[in-house]
Design a protein around this motif. Structure first.
Motif, PDB file in Angstrom:
ATOM      1  N   LYS A   2       0.847  -1.187   0.000  1.00 41.81           N
ATOM      2  CA  LYS A   2       0.000   0.000   0.000  1.00 41.81           C
ATOM      3  C   LYS A   2       0.885   1.240   0.000  1.00 41.81           C
ATOM      4  CE  LYS A   2      -2.137   1.196   3.804  1.00 41.81           C
ATOM      5  NZ  LYS A   2      -3.135   1.218   4.913  1.00 41.81           N
ATOM      6  N   LEU A   3       0.614   2.149  -0.909  1.00 37.85           N
ATOM      7  CA  LEU A   3       1.355   3.403  -0.979  1.00 37.85           C
ATOM      8  C   LEU A   3       0.487   4.517  -0.419  1.00 37.85           C
ATOM      9  CD1 LEU A   3       3.856   4.994  -1.951  1.00 37.85           C
ATOM     10  CD2 LEU A   3       2.669   5.314  -4.139  1.00 37.85           C
ATOM     11  N   ILE A   4       1.021   5.224   0.556  1.00 33.18           N
ATOM     12  CA  ILE A   4       0.316   6.358   1.156  1.00 33.18           C
ATOM     13  C   ILE A   4       0.927   7.632   0.592  1.00 33.18           C
ATOM     14  CG2 ILE A   4      -0.283   7.538   3.292  1.00 33.18           C
ATOM     15  CD1 ILE A   4       0.065   4.857   4.732  1.00 33.18           C
ATOM     16  N   GLY A   5       0.066   8.511   0.060  1.00 37.23           N
ATOM     17  CA  GLY A   5       0.599   9.725  -0.552  1.00 37.23           C
ATOM     18  C   GLY A   5      -0.497  10.664  -0.992  1.00 37.23           C
ATOM     19  N   SER A   6      -0.157  11.565  -1.901  1.00 33.20           N
ATOM     20  CA  SER A   6      -1.131  12.507  -2.455  1.00 33.20           C
ATOM     21  C   SER A   6      -0.924  12.604  -3.957  1.00 33.20           C
ATOM     22  CB  SER A   6      -0.984  13.897  -1.812  1.00 33.20           C
ATOM     23  OG  SER A   6       0.149  14.575  -2.340  1.00 33.20           O
ATOM     24  N   PHE A   7      -1.940  13.126  -4.633  1.00 36.65           N
ATOM     25  CA  PHE A   7      -1.879  13.250  -6.085  1.00 36.65           C
ATOM     26  C   PHE A   7      -1.063  14.460  -6.528  1.00 36.65           C
ATOM     27  CE2 PHE A   7      -6.026  10.948  -5.615  1.00 36.65           C
ATOM     28  CZ  PHE A   7      -5.587   9.752  -6.170  1.00 36.65           C
ATOM     29  N   THR A   8      -0.671  15.316  -5.590  1.00 33.87           N
ATOM     30  CA  THR A   8       0.092  16.517  -5.954  1.00 33.87           C
ATOM     31  C   THR A   8       1.578  16.391  -5.642  1.00 33.87           C
ATOM     32  OG1 THR A   8      -0.416  17.526  -3.815  1.00 33.87           O
ATOM     33  CG2 THR A   8      -1.895  18.057  -5.653  1.00 33.87           C
ATOM     34  N   SER A   9       1.953  15.466  -4.782  1.00 38.68           N
ATOM     35  CA  SER A   9       3.353  15.354  -4.368  1.00 38.68           C
ATOM     36  C   SER A   9       4.229  14.797  -5.480  1.00 38.68           C
ATOM     37  CB  SER A   9       3.466  14.450  -3.142  1.00 38.68           C
ATOM     38  OG  SER A   9       4.824  14.097  -2.908  1.00 38.68           O
ATOM     39  N   PRO A  10       5.305  15.494  -5.842  1.00 34.85           N
ATOM     40  CA  PRO A  10       6.210  14.974  -6.879  1.00 34.85           C
ATOM     41  C   PRO A  10       7.011  13.771  -6.387  1.00 34.85           C
ATOM     42  CG  PRO A  10       7.138  16.955  -5.901  1.00 34.85           C
ATOM     43  CD  PRO A  10       5.744  16.804  -5.335  1.00 34.85           C
ATOM     44  N   TYR A  11       7.229  13.697  -5.085  1.00 39.46           N
ATOM     45  CA  TYR A  11       7.962  12.561  -4.525  1.00 39.46           C
ATOM     46  C   TYR A  11       7.099  11.296  -4.579  1.00 39.46           C
ATOM     47  CZ  TYR A  11      10.342  16.655  -2.588  1.00 39.46           C
ATOM     48  OH  TYR A  11      10.965  17.866  -2.432  1.00 39.46           O
ATOM     49  N   GLN A  30      -4.848   7.984  -0.213  1.00 43.98           N
ATOM     50  CA  GLN A  30      -4.543   9.415  -0.202  1.00 43.98           C
ATOM     51  C   GLN A  30      -4.512   9.931   1.231  1.00 43.98           C
ATOM     52  OE1 GLN A  30      -6.031  11.828  -3.289  1.00 43.98           O
ATOM     53  NE2 GLN A  30      -6.394  13.574  -1.985  1.00 43.98           N
ATOM     54  N   GLU A  31      -3.526  10.758   1.513  1.00 44.76           N
ATOM     55  CA  GLU A  31      -3.357  11.298   2.859  1.00 44.76           C
ATOM     56  C   GLU A  31      -2.919  12.749   2.779  1.00 44.76           C
ATOM     57  OE1 GLU A  31      -3.217  11.224   7.083  1.00 44.76           O
ATOM     58  OE2 GLU A  31      -3.966   9.718   5.680  1.00 44.76           O
ATOM     59  N   ASN A  32      -3.617  13.614   3.489  1.00 40.95           N
ATOM     60  CA  ASN A  32      -3.220  15.012   3.611  1.00 40.95           C
ATOM     61  C   ASN A  32      -2.460  15.166   4.918  1.00 40.95           C
ATOM     62  OD1 ASN A  32      -2.921  17.759   3.807  1.00 40.95           O
ATOM     63  ND2 ASN A  32      -5.097  18.237   3.864  1.00 40.95           N
ATOM     64  N   VAL A  33      -1.147  15.226   4.826  1.00 37.68           N
ATOM     65  CA  VAL A  33      -0.323  15.251   6.042  1.00 37.68           C
ATOM     66  C   VAL A  33      -0.462  16.561   6.805  1.00 37.68           C
ATOM     67  CG1 VAL A  33       1.340  13.626   5.089  1.00 37.68           C
ATOM     68  CG2 VAL A  33       1.718  16.091   4.793  1.00 37.68           C
ATOM     69  N   TRP A  34      -1.076  17.567   6.184  1.00 38.33           N
ATOM     70  CA  TRP A  34      -1.244  18.861   6.848  1.00 38.33           C
ATOM     71  C   TRP A  34      -2.579  18.959   7.580  1.00 38.33           C
ATOM     72  CZ3 TRP A  34       3.212  21.134   7.061  1.00 38.33           C
ATOM     73  CH2 TRP A  34       4.139  20.914   6.041  1.00 38.33           C
ATOM     74  N   ALA A  35      -3.449  17.991   7.383  1.00 38.61           N
ATOM     75  CA  ALA A  35      -4.750  18.013   8.041  1.00 38.61           C
ATOM     76  C   ALA A  35      -4.611  17.642   9.516  1.00 38.61           C
ATOM     77  CB  ALA A  35      -5.702  17.047   7.343  1.00 38.61           C
ATOM     78  N   LEU A  46       8.263  10.538  10.810  1.00 35.28           N
ATOM     79  CA  LEU A  46       8.624  11.864  10.310  1.00 35.28           C
ATOM     80  C   LEU A  46       7.431  12.620   9.757  1.00 35.28           C
ATOM     81  CD1 LEU A  46      11.972  10.960   8.491  1.00 35.28           C
ATOM     82  CD2 LEU A  46      11.654  11.868  10.811  1.00 35.28           C
ATOM     83  N   GLY A  47       6.300  11.935   9.609  1.00 31.43           N
ATOM     84  CA  GLY A  47       5.084  12.598   9.147  1.00 31.43           C
ATOM     85  C   GLY A  47       5.106  12.999   7.693  1.00 31.43           C
ATOM     86  N   LYS A  48       5.851  12.246   6.868  1.00 27.75           N
ATOM     87  CA  LYS A  48       6.010  12.605   5.464  1.00 27.75           C
ATOM     88  C   LYS A  48       5.463  11.524   4.536  1.00 27.75           C
ATOM     89  CE  LYS A  48      10.217  15.445   5.892  1.00 27.75           C
ATOM     90  NZ  LYS A  48      11.603  15.604   5.379  1.00 27.75           N
ATOM     91  N   ILE A  49       5.176  11.936   3.332  1.00 30.39           N
ATOM     92  CA  ILE A  49       4.825  11.015   2.260  1.00 30.39           C
ATOM     93  C   ILE A  49       5.866  11.181   1.153  1.00 30.39           C
ATOM     94  CG2 ILE A  49       2.356  10.832   2.683  1.00 30.39           C
ATOM     95  CD1 ILE A  49       1.949  13.130   0.663  1.00 30.39           C
ATOM     96  N   PRO A  50       6.076  10.101   0.366  1.00 24.52           N
ATOM     97  CA  PRO A  50       5.368   8.827   0.338  1.00 24.52           C
ATOM     98  C   PRO A  50       5.814   7.900   1.457  1.00 24.52           C
ATOM     99  CG  PRO A  50       7.150   8.781  -1.239  1.00 24.52           C
ATOM    100  CD  PRO A  50       7.127  10.173  -0.671  1.00 24.52           C
TER     101      PRO A  50
END
Length: 204
Positions: A2-11, A30-35, A46-50
């Motif tokens: 499972k990949l946790i991330g967002s559709f806008t992150s280049p990483y 999909q995860e909004n780490v700023w929410a 570290l609270g980062k994606i991916p």
């Protein structure tokens, strides 16, 4: 996996492109780490994606770590050379592309999250100088070659393509196409690949 991330992150996009090229099955969360309600630290302290959650529940984080691991999972579309010198060169390309992104992301967040009167013009200029210096270096290294490492398609191209795509998405005022036609040619070639077409950044 499972990949946790967002559709806008280049990483995150880099990892998604690698997974597509390697033809690996995975689910996407999909995860909004700023929410305020984000749960990302349950899988990445570290609270980062991916963040990649493995079949056994263990996790990998940082796009460079994940991409390098994924290249070992399947022999399809080998993205990292086994040769020490060539492998290191690919990783330098990746570091360069990610460095451009790191600086640009900081500028994007400064402009997005701070009131104009609180923004540091000097700090923004410092970060943008890194972006432009990185673009110049990528163009100089690429020269007339069809790909970053010459003929073969590698992780270097994935990293550069994701960096250029994010700049086009978030910083359309940067005319890297006009300034560096060779980067534009590379990006257009990469954009024809299904892995890139299917991962174009967008705001959901």
């Amino acid at each position: 996996m499972k990949l946790i991330g967002s559709f806008t992150s280049p990483y995150v996009r880099k990892v998604r492109v690698v997974m597509a090229e390697k033809k690996l099955d995975f689910s996407f969360e999909q995860e909004n780490v700023w929410a305020p309600e984000t749960t990302i630290q349950q899988v990445n302290p570290l609270g980062k994606i991916p963040c990649l959650v493995m079949e056994d529940g263990s996790t990998l984080f940082d796009s460079r770590v994940i991409a390098e691991y994924l290249d070992t999972v399947s022999p399809v579309c080998k993205l990292l050379p086994s040769n020490g010198r060539d492998r290191t060169e690919v990783k330098v390309w990746e570091a360069l592309a990610d460095g451009v992104l790191d600086a640009a992301v900081l500028v994007f967040m400064e402009r997005r999250d701070r009131a104009p009167e609180l923004q540091s013009a000097k700090w923004i200029e410092r970060q943008m100088n890194k972006v432009h210096a990185g673009l110049r270096e990528m163009s100089a290294r690429l020269g007339d070659s069809p790909h970053c490492m010459g003929v073969p398609y590698t992780l270097a191209d994935v990293a550069v393509g994701c960096a250029l795509g994010w700049l086009a998405f978030r910083f359309p005022e940067i005319d890297w196409r006009g300034a560096y036609p060779n980067l534009a040619r590379l990006f257009d070639k990469l954009s024809e690949r299904a892995s890139f077409r299917d991962t174009v950044p967008f705001v959901a």
